[in-house]
Design a protein around this motif. Structure first.
Motif, PDB file in Angstrom:
ATOM      1  N   VAL A   1      19.110  16.782  65.923  1.00 38.55           N
ATOM      2  CA  VAL A   1      18.710  15.527  65.278  1.00 38.55           C
ATOM      3  C   VAL A   1      17.286  15.155  65.686  1.00 38.55           C
ATOM      4  O   VAL A   1      16.485  14.674  64.881  1.00 38.55           O
ATOM      5  N   LYS A   2      16.955  15.415  66.937  1.00 36.49           N
ATOM      6  CA  LYS A   2      15.621  15.092  67.451  1.00 36.49           C
ATOM      7  C   LYS A   2      14.547  16.012  66.851  1.00 36.49           C
ATOM      8  O   LYS A   2      13.443  15.556  66.522  1.00 36.49           O
ATOM      9  N   ASP A   3      14.888  17.284  66.669  1.00 30.38           N
ATOM     10  CA  ASP A   3      13.878  18.274  66.270  1.00 30.38           C
ATOM     11  C   ASP A   3      13.682  18.390  64.754  1.00 30.38           C
ATOM     12  O   ASP A   3      12.595  18.741  64.298  1.00 30.38           O
ATOM     13  N   ALA A   4      14.739  18.149  63.983  1.00 30.15           N
ATOM     14  CA  ALA A   4      14.657  18.360  62.530  1.00 30.15           C
ATOM     15  C   ALA A   4      14.109  17.122  61.827  1.00 30.15           C
ATOM     16  O   ALA A   4      14.045  16.036  62.405  1.00 30.15           O
ATOM     17  N   LEU A   5      13.737  17.318  60.574  1.00 31.20           N
ATOM     18  CA  LEU A   5      13.291  16.186  59.766  1.00 31.20           C
ATOM     19  C   LEU A   5      14.429  15.190  59.594  1.00 31.20           C
ATOM     20  O   LEU A   5      15.596  15.578  59.468  1.00 31.20           O
ATOM     21  N   ALA A   6      14.087  13.924  59.555  1.00 35.68           N
ATOM     22  CA  ALA A   6      15.118  12.882  59.483  1.00 35.68           C
ATOM     23  C   ALA A   6      15.958  13.010  58.221  1.00 35.68           C
ATOM     24  O   ALA A   6      17.154  12.715  58.226  1.00 35.68           O
ATOM     25  N   GLU A   7      15.337  13.449  57.104  1.00 41.81           N
ATOM     26  CA  GLU A   7      16.075  13.501  55.848  1.00 41.81           C
ATOM     27  C   GLU A   7      16.908  14.775  55.677  1.00 41.81           C
ATOM     28  O   GLU A   7      17.580  14.958  54.666  1.00 41.81           O
TER      29      GLU A   7
ATOM     30  N   TYR B   1       7.600  26.543  61.850  1.00 46.63           N
ATOM     31  CA  TYR B   1       6.578  25.499  61.885  1.00 46.63           C
ATOM     32  C   TYR B   1       7.034  24.236  62.609  1.00 46.63           C
ATOM     33  O   TYR B   1       6.328  23.230  62.608  1.00 46.63           O
ATOM     34  N   SER B   2       8.214  24.299  63.208  1.00 46.33           N
ATOM     35  CA  SER B   2       8.710  23.129  63.942  1.00 46.33           C
ATOM     36  C   SER B   2       8.634  23.308  65.450  1.00 46.33           C
ATOM     37  O   SER B   2       8.703  22.326  66.191  1.00 46.33           O
ATOM     38  N   TYR B   3       8.562  24.559  65.901  1.00 46.63           N
ATOM     39  CA  TYR B   3       8.538  24.817  67.341  1.00 46.63           C
ATOM     40  C   TYR B   3       7.291  25.624  67.710  1.00 46.63           C
ATOM     41  O   TYR B   3       6.836  26.469  66.946  1.00 46.63           O
TER      42      TYR B   3
END
Length: 322
Positions: free
Chosen positions: A47-53, A102-104
């Motif tokens: 939940v913290k790492d992914a996009l909110a939507e 592209y998130s880490y």
């Protein structure tokens, strides 16, 4: 030199295709590490790492990757587009390798081989040979690994059709939990990464099992039969593979299980395709007067509230049967 370690997330395609990839890598003596069963910490991290939507399953995938990324030499996130030449996977699945990359920062290399049978009949074989070549193996070794993967996948699917319920773990060699045989039959329909993940589904599968309910899942219906029941109106079928699987198995159960007591649809909050699937099933079940319950799960859903709803649903069916 030690063999590289390849990390695989215990979610999404894990419950559908892990036996194939496990057989493939085992045949090449490549070590795989699967993330731990889902926990609150894994979900909170996702939940913290992914996009909110993002939907719940995507957030969960991020959480599993977060637990793996410092422990392995490679992350294996295949981009499976199409396997049956008829349906494709959810677009969010197809974008997973890119979302993760592209998130880490400081990730190990991501292996994101593409499998798409729409224009290439043997895409899985070709992708397997490319993957074997990437690790320095010959085409013959890659082909043998592919054959071992197919053998284990067939074994797994046969177990599913016999009622094997892979709760938290896909174990072809020593499967543990099978559906109880009972006259009280409930179809528990949903995507495999919801139905078989004990943390995400808040132990609903175990609850039904302990209450002597025979659980029917989409994976118990063989593909040739599902394919026959897939068109739901005007010979159209859903575009998305797992949605098509749920809806076609639903149609099969509705028309071929005369003592079916009810249907529970397990869905994740924020799932676009499921909005369509749920409405179609609700209408068709209503026309057949089959009790129908939708359970929508998100990261805030509590076990007690969900169990209460399922208990009430079962009690309602029993009162109706008297």
């Amino acid at each position: 030199m030690n063999a590289p370690v390849i990390g695989i997330a215990r979610t999404l395609n894990y419950y559908a295709y892990y036996p194939f990839w496990q057989g493939f890598f085992d045949s090449l003596n490549l070590k795989t590490v699967v993330s731990s069963p889902t926990t609150k910490e894994i979900l909170d991290q996702g939940v913290k790492d992914a996009l909110a939507e993002a939907c719940l399953p995507i957030k969960l995938f991020f959480g599993h990757i977060a637990t793996l990324k410092t422990k392995v030499d490679y992350l294996f996130i295949p981009r499976i587009v199409n396997l049956n030449r008829k349906t494709v996977y959810c677009p969010k699945f197809l974008g997973l390798p890119d979302m993760i990359k592209y998130s880490y920062e400081n990730l190990p290399p991501v292996i994101d081989i593409r499998v798409d049978n729409r224009n290439l009949k043997d895409s899985l074989l070709i992708s397997s040979l490319k993957l074997a070549s990437f690790f320095g193996f010959s085409k013959l070794q890659g082909f043998k690994a592919y054959r071992e993967g197919i053998r284990r996948q067939n074994l797994y699917e046969n177990l599913l059709q016999k009622g094997y319920l892979p709760v938290n773990e896909v174990n072809v060699n020593s499967p543990k939990l099978f559906s109880v045989k009972s006259s009280f039959k409930i179809a528990l329909l949903g995507y495999p990464y919801l139905v078989y993940d004990n943390y995400v589904n808040l132990k609903i599968l175990e609850f039904l099992h302990k209450n002597n309910v025979q659980v029917l899942t989409a994976e118990q219906v063989p593909w040739p039969i599902r394919n026959k029941y897939a068109p739901f109106t005007n010979k159209k079928r859903l575009f998305w593979t797992f949605s098509d699987r749920v809806l076609s198995s639903f149609q099969y159960f509705l028309k071929n299980v005369p003592d079916l007591k009810g249907i529970i649809h397990l869905t994740a909050f924020g799932c676009g395709p499921d909005f369509i699937v749920d409405r179609i099933m609700e209408i068709d079940a209503g026309e057949q007067q089959i009790p129908y319950l939708t359970l929508t799960i998100d990261e805030h859903t509590g076990e007690a509230g969900l169990v209460t709803r399922v208990e009430a649903f079962l009690d309602m069916i029993k009162r109706k049967s008297r």
